[in-house]
Design a protein around this motif. Structure first.
Motif, short mmCIF file in Angstrom:
data_model
loop_
_atom_site.label_atom_id
_atom_site.label_comp_id
_atom_site.label_asym_id
_atom_site.label_seq_id
_atom_site.Cartn_x
_atom_site.Cartn_y
_atom_site.Cartn_z
N PHE A 69 0.88 -1.17 0.00
CA PHE A 69 0.00 0.00 0.00
C PHE A 69 0.92 1.22 0.00
N PHE A 70 0.95 1.91 -1.10
CA PHE A 70 1.92 2.99 -1.28
C PHE A 70 1.56 4.24 -0.47
N HIS A 71 2.60 4.87 0.05
CA HIS A 71 2.45 6.23 0.56
C HIS A 71 2.95 7.15 -0.56
N ASP A 72 2.66 8.44 -0.41
CA ASP A 72 2.98 9.36 -1.52
C ASP A 72 4.47 9.36 -1.89
N ILE A 75 5.03 6.59 -4.23
CA ILE A 75 4.38 6.88 -5.53
C ILE A 75 5.31 7.74 -6.38
N ASP A 97 -2.66 -1.34 -4.92
CA ASP A 97 -3.10 0.01 -4.54
C ASP A 97 -3.82 0.68 -5.72
N ASN A 179 1.86 -3.40 12.55
CA ASN A 179 2.00 -1.94 12.57
C ASN A 179 1.96 -1.41 14.00
N TYR A 180 1.08 -2.00 14.80
CA TYR A 180 0.85 -1.44 16.14
C TYR A 180 1.60 -2.19 17.24
N ARG A 188 3.37 -2.89 3.89
CA ARG A 188 4.49 -2.41 3.09
C ARG A 188 5.71 -3.31 3.28
N HIS B 108 -3.36 5.16 1.22
CA HIS B 108 -2.44 6.04 1.94
C HIS B 108 -1.77 7.06 1.04
N ASN B 109 -2.31 7.25 -0.14
CA ASN B 109 -1.73 8.28 -1.02
C ASN B 109 -2.86 9.04 -1.69
N ALA B 110 -2.51 10.25 -2.12
CA ALA B 110 -3.53 11.14 -2.69
C ALA B 110 -4.13 10.56 -3.96
N GLU B 131 -3.65 5.42 9.80
CA GLU B 131 -2.20 5.28 9.65
C GLU B 131 -1.57 6.50 9.00
N LYS B 136 0.79 14.18 6.50
CA LYS B 136 0.36 13.53 5.25
C LYS B 136 -1.10 13.85 4.95
N ILE B 140 -2.53 15.58 1.62
CA ILE B 140 -3.53 14.87 0.82
C ILE B 140 -4.80 15.71 0.68
N ASN B 269 4.28 8.72 11.30
CA ASN B 269 4.24 7.30 10.97
C ASN B 269 5.61 6.88 10.46
#
Lengths: 393, 372
Positions: A69-72, A75, A97, A179-180, A188, B108-110, B131, B136, B140, B269
């Motif tokens: 699951f990508f974060h910006d 990307i 994603d 994650n937690y 990821r 988790h991305n725009a 998350e 972020k 976004i 995060n």
């Protein structure tokens, strides 16, 4: 149509093993954070180029996982990597994603396969993804073969399903325990496999200790014909983190079974028994058909902390073959003169031998081997470089 | 800010803008069947939302679809879904009903959130992931400002960690009269204990031992551009709603002392920070001139090298990098094969032997250059 056999390739060595043992396609990850196996060796760009070269020479397809699951920030790095993947002509990318699907579709023409991580479970979901340009869907492991058939008939999409190996207990993409509890993003590549842990469960004073979230391993061998009838295009073996013995053995068994189906013959009980014997020789949890026929029941829970002990150990790989003279074995685990060992050729049944004598490379005769060393044993026909050598544990 | 809360018979409607109805038929955490909600549905004036947040294989989808088609959907002002199949179904069969999408898992991305915004004309709201950090979220929200979609975040409530359709507790525990099993779990990994685990007709769910609490950050959340906040903890919702309206620190203190809580990833995060430690750096170093790998190292005798790429030549300088990252530089004086035959060069795919090099072990990499 006989489904393709899609095998895991955690690194270049494992890729060569599964290709040699009969995979029609491999899936692998690059050395970046775009996949879900951060701890795996994965492939440098140079190795990926080599992998595509090896595979395409043998008409084997290469699918590259970009299924986190990508974060910006990830990307932003992706277009450059897509340029590279396009240039080396990978056959598809495996994506989960929605944003990544949109980006790839607008940026290049690499075919997109939807990862099981997206938990695509029903035909409306499949239609959603089809309308986004996805060519193949790796269905969620919860989907039955009957349901898959309906999705196939309604959408005409290529479908891929898991056929063998470890399984997430959660709906894929819907577990964030790591994650937690470990600070590692399971979606990821940082999954800590918390579902395999033992938990003490308590309700009103009643206490139970169990690995209650651990799933048995998927075993689809007996249902290959049903996969075929359901119109499944690709059968996936799980295990990019597993060793070459595991990947090679599973690939060999399923490749042989699919070849028989391709010839229009029946998978007889005798053959299935033989293959099951082979599969028992690698490390695995108890097997289940999970949700392939009916919703996974209580039977599918694996109530043990560790994998069941394997019947065989890998004691080496064939490092060199000097025809009519000797085989050189790269020793991974100690074995002795007089031991009964088995070789797993790329095609056909395993070959057993009792080692009559062994020599170091300077021709000194030895009675036992040391891991890390090389030994020569008398020549055996039909054994090739990289064949697996195993011994009963 | 609009306040969103789950319906329960004891709910106080004052100050609530949106009520989530979670019938057992379609909601993963529903405790009441739809039929029992009918009186409230007919009397409550606030915005009413049907929660259809189960994930569904086709068989379950067919059951849920039959339910949706049977009830009077006009009782609701919107439907909240998580399964993309449900989103697609509503778009096709109920194109006029406003839809809310739960994007708490992933997205988790725009780009992915923008794609959701564009997926259906009647998408009125997206519930964002916990998350995402505030930085972020802020970035976004700026990108998504052009869409007329609203955004919601949970400001107090249980944190779902795990969702499976399988029944994991019933092998050990009996269901209560409503068909539920609730236990607490303690992991073998300390200090993780107090997980709340529930099994119901839709599967098994595990929650974080601590509630997620963002009530300290309401002003920041609003500034980010998130206008809807959800109070998801039925037993604390009244205190929380009071605090949201009055901002009386005593109300917040009561909430904080009543249950353990975390703020999760709202400030930052770093859940990818450990990844570099998971990787074996040795494998990151294959570069130009790569020859192959040392398969065996026999002290005072030889190095056996599996030639994977470029070949070796007598007289050529080579560089060997050990698994620990140490470098050895030597020139090849002798080269031979498995039979002991002397060679001038070796080729890709072969097994070649050179003189032993002190300090070089199995799995070292060999390069055909002296750089860098």
């Amino acid at each position: 149509m006989t489904p393709e056999l899609l095998a895991p390739a955690g690194n270049l060595e494992k890729l060569k093993v599964v290709v040699s043992y009969g995979a029609n396609a491999v899936y692998l990850g690059g050395k970046n954070q775009f996949g879900l196996r951060a701890a795996s060796e994965n492939f440098t760009e140079e190795e990926l180029l080599e992998a595509v070269h090896i595979c395409h020479q043998k008409n084997v397809k290469v699918y590259v996982v970009l299924n986190s699951f990508f974060h910006d920030k990830e990307i932003q790095k992706l277009p450059l990597y897509l340029d590279f993947l396009s240039s080396i002509e990978v056959d598809a990318v495996i994506v989960s994603d929605l944003g990544v699907v949109e980006l790839i579709r607008s940026y290049c023409s690499i075919p997109i396969h939807l990862s099981t991580q997206s938990s695509c479970l029903n035909l409306y979901s499949a239609q959603f993804w089809k309308s986004r340009g996805v060519e193949r869907i790796v269905l969620g492991r919860e989907v039955s073969l009957d349901e898959a058939k309906r999705i196939r008939e309604a959408t005409n999409l290529e479908l891929e399903m898991f056929v063998h190996g470890s399984m997430c207990m959660a709906y894929s993409g819907n577990c964030v325990i790591s994650n937690y509890t470990s600070g590692r993003d399971s979606n990821r590549g940082g999954c800590a496999h918390s579902c395999r842990f033992e938990y003490e469960l308590e309700d009103n004073g009643k206490k139970v200790t169990d690995t209650f979230m651990s799933s048995k391993d998927l075993f689809g061998l007996r249902l290959l014909k049903d996969y075929q009838k359901a119109g499944i295009s690709s059968l996936k073996i799980e295990g990019r983190m597993k060793g070459p013995l595991y990947a090679g053995t599973i690939t060999k068994v399923y490749a042989e079974a699919l070849k028989i189906l391709d010839q229009g013959k029946e998978l007889t009980q005798d053959l299935i028994n033989q293959w099951e014997d082979e599969l028992k020789k690698v490390s695995h949890r108890d097997y289940t058909e999970a949700s392939l026929l009916n919703k996974a029941s209580e039977e599918s829970i694996y109530h043990q902390r560790e994998e069941s002990s394997r019947e065989f150990d890998v004691v080496g790989l064939v490092a060199d073959v000097v025809e009519d003279e000797f085989l050189v074995i790269e020793v991974r685990k100690k074995f002795n003169k007089g031991d009964r060992i088995e070789f797993l050729p790329f095609r056909g049944p395993h070959q057993e031998t009792i080692i009559p004598n062994m020599y170091l490379m300077d021709d000194t005769e030895v009675d036992f081997t040391n891991p890390g060393g090389l030994v020569k044993i008398p020549y055996i026909p039909n054994i090739g470089i990289n064949n697996i050598v195993r011994k009963r544990a | 800010m609009k306040i969103v809360a789950n319906y329960s018979p004891s709910i106080e409607l004052k100050h609530l803008d949106e009520i989530l109805f979670c019938p057992t038929q379609t909601s993963r955490h529903g405790v009441m069947p739809f039929e029992d909600m009918l009186p409230a549905l007919n009397s409550i004036k606030a915005k009413k939302v049907l929660v259809w947040d189960i994930l569904m294989v086709q068989k379950d989808f067919d059951t849920a679809k039959a339910f949706i088609e049977k009830i009077d959907i006009q009782l609701f002002d919107a439907i909240r879904v998580q399964d993309l199949g449900a989103l697609e179904y509503l778009k096709v069969h109920f194109p006029h009903i406003p839809v809310q999408f739960n994007a708490e898992t992933g997205y988790h991305n725009a780009k992915s959130l923008a794609a959701l915004c564009e997926s259906h004309d009647k998408l009125e709201k997206i519930i964002v992931s916990l998350e995402l950090s505030k930085t972020k979220l802020s970035e976004i929200m700026q990108v998504l400002d052009k869409y007329s979609v609203r955004f919601e975040i949970m400001v107090i409530g249980p944190l779902l960690l795990f969702y499976t359709p399988r029944s994991l507790l019933s092998p050990h525990f009996n269901k209560n009269a409503d068909g539920f099993i609730t236990v607490t779990g303690k992991s073998e990994e300390t200090p993780h204990k107090g997980f709340r685990i529930i099994e119901n007709q839709h599967g098994t769910f595990m929650f974080h031992p601590k509630d997620h609490l963002l009530l300290d950050y309401l002003d920041e959340i609003e500034k980010i551009g998130i206008k809807d906040i959800r109070v998801d903890s039925n037993d604390l919702y009244k205190n929380a709603v009071d605090y949201i309206n009055n901002r009386d620190p005593k109300d917040l203190e009561k909430i904080k002392t009543s249950r353990p809580h975390i703020k999760g990833y709202f400030n930052v995060n770093k859940s990818d920070a450990l990844f570099s430690k998971l990787k074996n750096k040795h494998f990151l170093k294959k570069e130009d001139g790569f020859v192959g790998e040392v398969l065996s190292s026999q002290k005072e005798s030889y190095l056996a090298i599996k030639i994977l790429k470029d070949g070796l030549k007598i007289g050529a300088p080579i560089r060997i990098v050990t698994p620990e990252g140490k470098e050895k530089r030597v020139t090849i004086k002798k080269l031979w094969n498995s039979r002991g035959d002397k060679l001038q060069s070796s080729t890709k795919g072969s097994l070649a032997f050179i003189d032993f090099v002190k300090g070089v072990s199995k799995r070292s990499f060999v390069y055909n250059n002296q750089r860098p």
